[in-house]
Write a protein that holds these residues in place. Structure first.
Motif, short mmCIF file in Angstrom:
data_model
loop_
_atom_site.label_atom_id
_atom_site.label_comp_id
_atom_site.label_asym_id
_atom_site.label_seq_id
_atom_site.Cartn_x
_atom_site.Cartn_y
_atom_site.Cartn_z
N LEU A 1 62.03 83.17 -44.87
CA LEU A 1 61.92 83.21 -43.43
C LEU A 1 60.63 82.48 -43.07
CD1 LEU A 1 63.50 84.64 -41.15
CD2 LEU A 1 61.85 86.49 -41.31
N THR A 2 60.76 81.36 -42.36
CA THR A 2 59.54 80.59 -42.10
C THR A 2 58.76 81.22 -40.94
OG1 THR A 2 60.58 79.13 -40.49
CG2 THR A 2 60.70 78.46 -42.79
N PRO A 3 57.46 81.01 -40.90
CA PRO A 3 56.66 81.57 -39.79
C PRO A 3 57.06 80.97 -38.45
CG PRO A 3 55.32 80.16 -41.20
CD PRO A 3 56.60 80.36 -41.91
N GLU A 4 57.57 79.73 -38.47
CA GLU A 4 57.99 79.11 -37.20
C GLU A 4 59.17 79.88 -36.61
OE1 GLU A 4 57.72 77.06 -40.03
OE2 GLU A 4 55.65 76.57 -39.52
N TYR A 5 60.16 80.15 -37.50
CA TYR A 5 61.33 80.89 -37.03
C TYR A 5 60.93 82.27 -36.56
CZ TYR A 5 65.89 83.13 -37.10
OH TYR A 5 67.03 83.82 -36.74
N ALA A 6 60.09 82.93 -37.36
CA ALA A 6 59.68 84.30 -37.03
C ALA A 6 58.94 84.31 -35.69
CB ALA A 6 58.79 84.85 -38.13
N ALA A 7 58.03 83.36 -35.49
CA ALA A 7 57.27 83.35 -34.24
C ALA A 7 58.18 83.09 -33.06
CB ALA A 7 56.19 82.27 -34.32
N LEU A 8 59.11 82.16 -33.23
CA LEU A 8 60.03 81.83 -32.13
C LEU A 8 60.88 83.05 -31.79
CD1 LEU A 8 61.00 79.53 -30.31
CD2 LEU A 8 62.73 79.03 -32.02
N LEU A 9 61.43 83.68 -32.84
CA LEU A 9 62.32 84.82 -32.62
C LEU A 9 61.56 85.96 -31.96
CD1 LEU A 9 65.22 85.76 -33.20
CD2 LEU A 9 64.35 86.83 -35.25
N VAL A 10 60.41 86.31 -32.53
CA VAL A 10 59.63 87.42 -31.99
C VAL A 10 59.22 87.12 -30.55
CG1 VAL A 10 57.44 88.63 -32.19
CG2 VAL A 10 58.82 88.25 -34.21
N GLY A 11 58.73 85.91 -30.32
CA GLY A 11 58.27 85.54 -28.98
C GLY A 11 59.40 85.65 -27.96
N LEU A 12 60.56 85.05 -28.28
CA LEU A 12 61.67 85.05 -27.33
C LEU A 12 62.20 86.46 -27.11
CD1 LEU A 12 63.69 81.87 -28.39
CD2 LEU A 12 62.24 82.17 -26.40
N VAL A 13 62.32 87.23 -28.20
CA VAL A 13 62.88 88.59 -28.09
C VAL A 13 61.98 89.45 -27.22
CG1 VAL A 13 63.25 90.71 -29.38
CG2 VAL A 13 64.24 88.57 -30.20
N ILE A 14 60.68 89.40 -27.49
CA ILE A 14 59.76 90.28 -26.75
C ILE A 14 59.70 89.89 -25.29
CG2 ILE A 14 57.30 90.78 -26.52
CD1 ILE A 14 57.22 91.29 -29.42
N TYR A 15 59.71 88.59 -25.03
CA TYR A 15 59.66 88.11 -23.65
C TYR A 15 60.94 88.51 -22.91
CZ TYR A 15 59.44 84.67 -19.84
OH TYR A 15 59.43 84.04 -18.62
N THR A 16 62.09 88.19 -23.49
CA THR A 16 63.35 88.45 -22.80
C THR A 16 63.60 89.94 -22.67
OG1 THR A 16 64.11 86.44 -23.86
CG2 THR A 16 65.76 87.74 -22.74
N ALA A 17 63.18 90.72 -23.68
CA ALA A 17 63.41 92.16 -23.64
C ALA A 17 62.71 92.78 -22.44
CB ALA A 17 62.91 92.81 -24.92
N ALA A 18 61.55 92.22 -22.05
CA ALA A 18 60.84 92.77 -20.89
C ALA A 18 61.70 92.65 -19.63
CB ALA A 18 59.51 92.05 -20.70
N PHE A 19 62.41 91.51 -19.51
CA PHE A 19 63.27 91.34 -18.34
C PHE A 19 64.50 92.24 -18.42
CE2 PHE A 19 60.72 87.56 -18.33
CZ PHE A 19 60.53 87.28 -16.99
N ILE A 20 65.07 92.30 -19.63
CA ILE A 20 66.27 93.13 -19.79
C ILE A 20 65.91 94.60 -19.51
CG2 ILE A 20 67.99 93.92 -21.45
CD1 ILE A 20 68.02 91.15 -22.64
N ALA A 21 64.71 95.00 -19.93
CA ALA A 21 64.29 96.39 -19.69
C ALA A 21 64.30 96.70 -18.20
CB ALA A 21 62.90 96.61 -20.27
N GLU A 22 63.80 95.76 -17.40
CA GLU A 22 63.81 95.99 -15.96
C GLU A 22 65.23 96.07 -15.41
OE1 GLU A 22 61.05 97.34 -15.17
OE2 GLU A 22 60.77 96.17 -13.35
N ILE A 23 66.10 95.21 -15.95
CA ILE A 23 67.49 95.22 -15.49
C ILE A 23 68.14 96.55 -15.85
CG2 ILE A 23 69.73 94.14 -15.84
CD1 ILE A 23 68.20 91.51 -16.34
N VAL A 24 67.87 97.02 -17.07
CA VAL A 24 68.46 98.28 -17.52
C VAL A 24 67.95 99.42 -16.63
CG1 VAL A 24 68.44 99.96 -19.40
CG2 VAL A 24 68.83 97.55 -19.89
N ARG A 25 66.65 99.41 -16.35
CA ARG A 25 66.09 100.46 -15.51
C ARG A 25 66.77 100.44 -14.13
NH1 ARG A 25 62.27 100.80 -11.64
NH2 ARG A 25 61.83 98.58 -11.77
N ALA A 26 66.89 99.25 -13.57
CA ALA A 26 67.53 99.15 -12.26
C ALA A 26 68.97 99.66 -12.33
CB ALA A 26 67.49 97.71 -11.78
N GLY A 27 69.65 99.31 -13.42
CA GLY A 27 71.05 99.72 -13.57
C GLY A 27 71.18 101.22 -13.63
#
Lengths: 395, 387
Positions: free
Chosen positions: A260-286
């Motif tokens: 698992l390369t650090p590039e892939y890991a950084a991209l995955l972690v970065g995107l997941v954590i960023y997008t999860a923050a938005f999804i969390a708000e959507i879930v809360r609203a739902g």
């Protein structure tokens, strides 16, 4: 377009004051403007390309690529064509997007529910998570994860060695992996049959429960069916379908195993954590969008807190959650093109290399846009199908 | 209600006029002519919007007149009208083109930009530097955002045939590999299985692969878009080696914490003639750029530099008299002033001065002239005759 109008009928206003005609004219003008602008852009591009002597078309994609790609989920060598290189890029993008969407959904759901927790600490932690990660640009976060976290891991000479063996260094995570053998595809056939059987049994048990009220551990039974065919397949086949590959130090790196390369890991972690923050708000609203009476009714029926969430609240909240979540999925897939900043060879990065080598900028940009369009359209197709299945049935 | 309808009607009329206005086929409307005649001009306003000179307004009307003749020769006239040269540079490569704390650009490439500005305007400061990434540079050139690219760009056949032309080589370079000294590597074989950091958008990626393939050595490229992340990943140990032009490796090595901990392998992966690039199809502008470069080389051959040039004004040597524009019409033939060579040498210097000022023994780079000496000194620099 003359301004002189023929004298109108006495019952109708003149056409330049007739709202219905004006509406149609407005739309015609709008279409005309779009057509003219598109035509100008096209003429500009083609005349520019002609002037510079660039030939259009995609024939160049059949030439030998000549460059190597660091992450190769499918066999690829520099002697393959540009098309093959492009496919490697597309698959790398999909690897990040699909896993990213799954993980962001799980994390977002968790954080979203935690925000509404009655536990003060959990709720505050979840809320601060959303505040922090939703308000920092995703590119900045990617740089943070890559340069401040993953590149700060020890060098490979002092790699952290965990049992397994797992080696963790700033060249990535290297662990025991599995490699395919010639009988792997047969084995997948067995697994496929198992999954098919499991689905059928699951539905049959569900039907039976609806008819007779007899309960059965459907999930467990289905899982057992898949596991059985998987094991039978393994035993029946002459050679084992998978082989262990143990990483060993060769030259400057580890060879074999799963990497698992650090590039892939950084991209995955970065995107997941960023997008999860938005999804969390959507879930809360739902969840907050579900009428309070529903929760109280669930309590009154004697359902536990988790049962009422799982069986009463979430199914109704999903109706509200899914459409905005679809946009978040699309955002995640598109944001994955930021991989280029941190050295992960996704479709955009590979295409840029192809562009640079061939100078075929316009066709390549077209191809990139088309690829993201297809990925987005497929994502929204699935989400729309899912949305249809959970929305309120109108009687 | 009545007023609403009136507004709608007027709005509609405006929209229709706008739609008809810029149509490329409209032949008789004078205001639309710049768009129809020279598509490149549509991108120009963003370039010249902060232009202080009063010559801007005439530029707009002057272009159609020039446009009626031919494409060739347009660019020089447009640069003259604009009042400054827009030069694409790297901007982050000490020694070649680097943004200094006081906002000026220094370096070898930057000085050649100044030389061209000196030749065109008689003033080396009438140049606007535009830092460009490796990826942006060709687009910027093709769209006319920059007039010329002095951006350590390798001259190759495929680039020359696709949408750009090259001037003479200003710097003969080669691709090299830098590794950490404690790795103990001396040849490519020692790099078996190495992770190698590369910046995308260069010929570097291809050369690297070709060389390793030819020797049957496996490696993993880690490709970055920008120069800083590339060297950062290398210095953090993500990559075992980093590859680029040797001049760039030397330049970047001076920025590391401990430059002595890194060494450049004694392996040259490729020929990298770095040359100025201009957009294809304007031979007059290409001539200007080329002969400005030749001016610096020829001046060194003659032994003329910025300090001793006045001694040559009364020379009897006909070659030098022609070169300095005392005799003949050489400069005018290029569309420049006849003594543009004098301006270039006086204000910027000859090749040796430019090299030494930016890369020579008194700089941290301490580069040897090597192949970049004149042919008289066993190097590759050779100027065609000025006659």
């Amino acid at each position: 377009m003359s301004e002189q109008a023929i004298s109108p009928l006495p019952t109708r206003p003149p056409f330049w004051r007739d709202v219905r005609i004006l509406a149609i004219l407005g739309q015609v003008a709008f279409v005309l403007i779009i057509a003219v602008v598109a035509g100008m852009l096209y003429a500009n591009v083609t005349s520019g390309m002609q002037r510079l002597g660039i030939v259009g078309g995609f024939d160049f994609m059949n030439q030998t690529a000549g460059f190597d790609i660091g992450v190769r989920p499918i066999p690829y060598s520099p002697s393959d064509t540009y098309w093959r290189a492009f496919r490697v890029g597309v698959i790398n993008t999909l690897l990040v997007s699909i896993l990213g969407i799954v993980l962001a959904t799980l994390l977002g759901l968790l954080i979203g529910i935690a925000q509404l927790s009655s536990n003060w600490l959990v709720a505050r932690l979840a809320q601060s998570y959303v505040v922090i990660f939703r308000h920092v640009p995703v590119l900045v976060q990617l740089f943070f994860w890559y340069q401040a976290v993953f590149l700060r891991l020890p060098r490979i000479q002092n790699a952290i060695e965990l049992p397994g063996p797992i080696y963790l260094s700033n060249k990535g995570l290297i662990m025991v992996g599995l490699t395919a053998t010639p009988s792997t595809s047969w084995w997948f056939g067995f697994i496929f049959i198992g999954v098919l059987g499991a689905v059928m049994i699951w539905y049959w048990l569900k039907r039976r429960q609806e008819r007779t009220g007899q309960q059965a551990p459907r999930f467990l039974i289905s899982l057992l069916v898949v596991a059985t065919t998987t094991i039978i397949g393994w035993l029946v086949l002459a050679t084992p379908p998978l082989e262990l590959s143990i990483p060993e130090r060769r030259g400057l790196n580890y060879r074999g195993g799963f990497e698992l390369t650090p590039e892939y890991a950084a991209l995955l972690v970065g995107l997941v954590i960023y997008t999860a923050a938005f999804i969390a708000e959507i879930v809360r609203a739902g969840i907050q969008g579900v009428a309070k009476g529903q929760k109280e009714a669930a309590r009154a029926l004697g359902l536990s807190a988790s049962q009422s969430l799982r069986l009463v609240i979430l199914p109704q909240a999903l109706r509200i959650i899914i459409p905005p979540t679809t946009s978040q999925y699309l955002n995640l897939a598109k944001n994955s093109s930021l991989a280029i900043a941190i050295g992960y060879p996704d479709l955009f990065s590979v295409s840029r290399t192809i562009m640079n080598q061939t100078a075929q900028t316009v066709p390549m940009i077209g191809l990139i846009m088309f690829s993201y369009l297809i990925i987005s359209l497929i994502t929204s197709l699935f989400m729309n199908l899912y949305n249809r299945s959970v929305r309120l049935v109108e009687r | 209600m009545k007023r609403q309808i009136l507004t709608l009607w007027v709005g509609l009329l405006v929209l229709v006029l706008v739609a008809c206005g810029p149509q490329p086929t409209a032949p008789d409307q004078e205001t639309t002519e710049p768009v129809a005649e020279t598509p490149v001009d549509t991108t120009e306003p963003s370039v010249i919007d902060e232009e202080p000179l009063p010559t801007v307004a005439p530029t707009e009307t002057a272009v159609p007149a020039g446009g009626t003749t031919a494409q060739a020769g347009d660019l020089l006239q447009r640069i003259l009208n604009r009042g400054n040269l827009i030069c694409g540079v790297n901007g982050g490569l000490p020694g070649f083109s680097n943004l200094e704390p006081d906002g000026t650009f220094s370096g070898f490439d930057a000085d050649f930009c100044r030389a061209v500005a000196a030749a065109v305007f008689g003033d080396p400061e009438q140049v606007e530097f535009r830092p460009l990434s490796t990826q942006e540079r060709f687009t910027a050139l093709q769209t006319g955002e920059v007039d010329v690219l002095f951006r350590n760009t390798t001259w190759t056949l495929s680039r020359d045939t696709s949408a750009m032309d090259f001037g003479p080589t200003t710097f003969y370079d080669g691709q090299g590999i830098m590794v950490r000294a404690d790795l103990g590597a001396t040849t490519l074989q020692d790099l078996e299985g190495a992770d190698i950091c590369v910046q995308s958008g260069t010929t570097t990626e291809l050369n690297l692969t070709d060389n390793f393939r030819a020797q049957g050595i496996s490696f993993n490229p880690v490709v970055f878009e920008e120069i800083d992340p590339t060297y950062n990943a290398y210095s953090e140990g993500r990559c075992d080696a980093v590859t680029s032009d040797i001049s760039q490796l030397i330049s970047r090595r001076t920025t590391f914490e401990d430059p002595t901990a890194h060494e450049i392998l004694d392996v040259v992966l490729s020929k990298e003639p770095l040359a100025p690039a201009i957009a294809q199809g304007d031979s007059q502008w290409r001539d200007v750029v080329s002969w400005v470069v030749y001016t610096t080389i020829q001046a060194e051959e003659f032994g003329i530099n910025s300090t001793n040039i006045e001694d040559f004004f009364d020379t009897e040597n006909p070659d030098i008299r022609r070169f300095l524009g005392i005799d003949g019409e050489l400069g005018a033939g290029l569309g420049l002033s006849n003594d543009f060579t004098v301006t270039v040498i006086q204000r910027v210097g000859n090749y040796a001065e430019i090299f030494d000022r930016n890369l020579g023994p008194d700089t941290p780079f301490n580069l040897d002239r090597g192949q970049n000496a004149t042919w008289l000194n066993g190097g590759l620099l050779y100027s065609p005759p000025f006659r």
